[in-house]
Design an enzyme around this catalytic site. Structure first.
Site, PDB file in Angstrom:
ATOM      1  N   SER A 187       0.854  -1.190   0.000  1.00 18.76           N
ATOM      2  CA  SER A 187       0.000   0.000   0.000  1.00 18.76           C
ATOM      3  C   SER A 187       0.886   1.234   0.000  1.00 18.76           C
ATOM      4  O   SER A 187       1.982   1.224   0.570  1.00 18.76           O
ATOM      5  CB  SER A 187      -0.906   0.010   1.233  1.00 18.76           C
ATOM      6  N   TYR A 204      -1.950   0.176  10.665  1.00 19.09           N
ATOM      7  CA  TYR A 204      -2.111  -0.311   9.287  1.00 19.09           C
ATOM      8  C   TYR A 204      -0.939   0.132   8.418  1.00 19.09           C
ATOM      9  O   TYR A 204      -0.325  -0.678   7.712  1.00 19.09           O
ATOM     10  CB  TYR A 204      -3.422   0.197   8.691  1.00 19.09           C
TER      11      TYR A 204
END
Length: 243
Positions: A187, A204
């Site tokens: 990501s 995250y």
């Protein structure tokens, strides 16, 4: 006057070299992105393993790989979904491919047991491609102290432990035949060069930074064994990723 001429010459030379390097990099990018013919993935091996393969990116990938003639090992936590995807692949591709699945809940099962289970299930298979796709995210933005213990544990287990232990289980197969490819789904939130920090999604983004560095490092470690490693970086997704 001579000094001015020298300065102009030096500056022009530096500018020319810099421009040439930029043009070469741009041409290389155009070649790789648009012009280079795709690799035949079957050259790596006849089987592909995909984690998080029953929804979203993973589901799309397994169908694309099957259409290219690769046999598929599906990994997910929901046995009924895995059975359904298996049937759908066989209906679409017929006898051209084989499909098997492994039921693993990465958020709950012990790390070492994950590795042992995968080693057992892929024994004897010509595994050439591994796609570590499974992941989990925040249900909504929240401060670090608001993230409950269960979610923290899931983020670490699913986003970091999963690709670590699955990769460790599959690597020996690829090393033995000196070829293979590993694709880790990362990501942009894990790349400090793109996003310096990501408040309210702290854990995250930290787990995705691990994916990026893990990918870069093993790429250098195993290049000499004929194993290619990529980290595919997509835009941010702020929700749970089902597997």
């Amino acid at each position: 006057m001579e000094l001015q001429t020298i300065l102009i010459t030096v500056t022009s030379t530096i500018g020319f070299i810099s421009l040439t390097k930029t043009l070469v990099s741009f041409c290389r990018w155009v070649w790789i992105t648009f012009l280079r013919p795709p690799k035949n993935l079957k050259d790596y091996g006849s089987w592909a393993i995909v984690t998080g393969s029953t929804d979203g990116i993973g589901k799309a990938l397994v169908f694309e790989l099957a259409l290219r003639g690769l046999n598929i090992v599906l990994i997910g936590r929901d046995s009924s979904k895995l059975e359904g995807i298996s049937r759908n692949i066989l209906e679409k591709c017929g006898s051209q491919v084989e499909v098997k699945y492994i039921v693993i809940d990465f958020a709950k099962e012990k790390s070492v047991e994950i590795g042992k289970k995968i080693e057992k299930e892929i024994n004897g298979l010509d595994v050439g491609l591994l796609i570590n796709n499974v992941g989990v995210g925040y249900p909504a933005p929240m401060y670090f102290h608001q993230v409950d213990t269960k979610l923290i544990d899931s983020l670490i287990r699913v986003n970091m432990d999963s690709l670590t232990w699955v990769t460790k289980a599959v690597l020996p197969v690829m090393m033995k035949k000196k070829r293979g490819a590993i694709v880790n789904i990362g990501s942009s939130s894990g790349l400090s060069s793109i996003i310096p920090s990501l408040p309210l999604y702290t854990i995250y983004s930290a787990t995705k930074a691990y994916v990026n560095m893990f990918s870069r490092s093993i790429s250098l470690e195993y290049k000499r064994h004929g194993i290619d490693v990529q980290c595919q970086v997509h835009l941010l997704f702020y929700h749970f990723f089902p597997d």
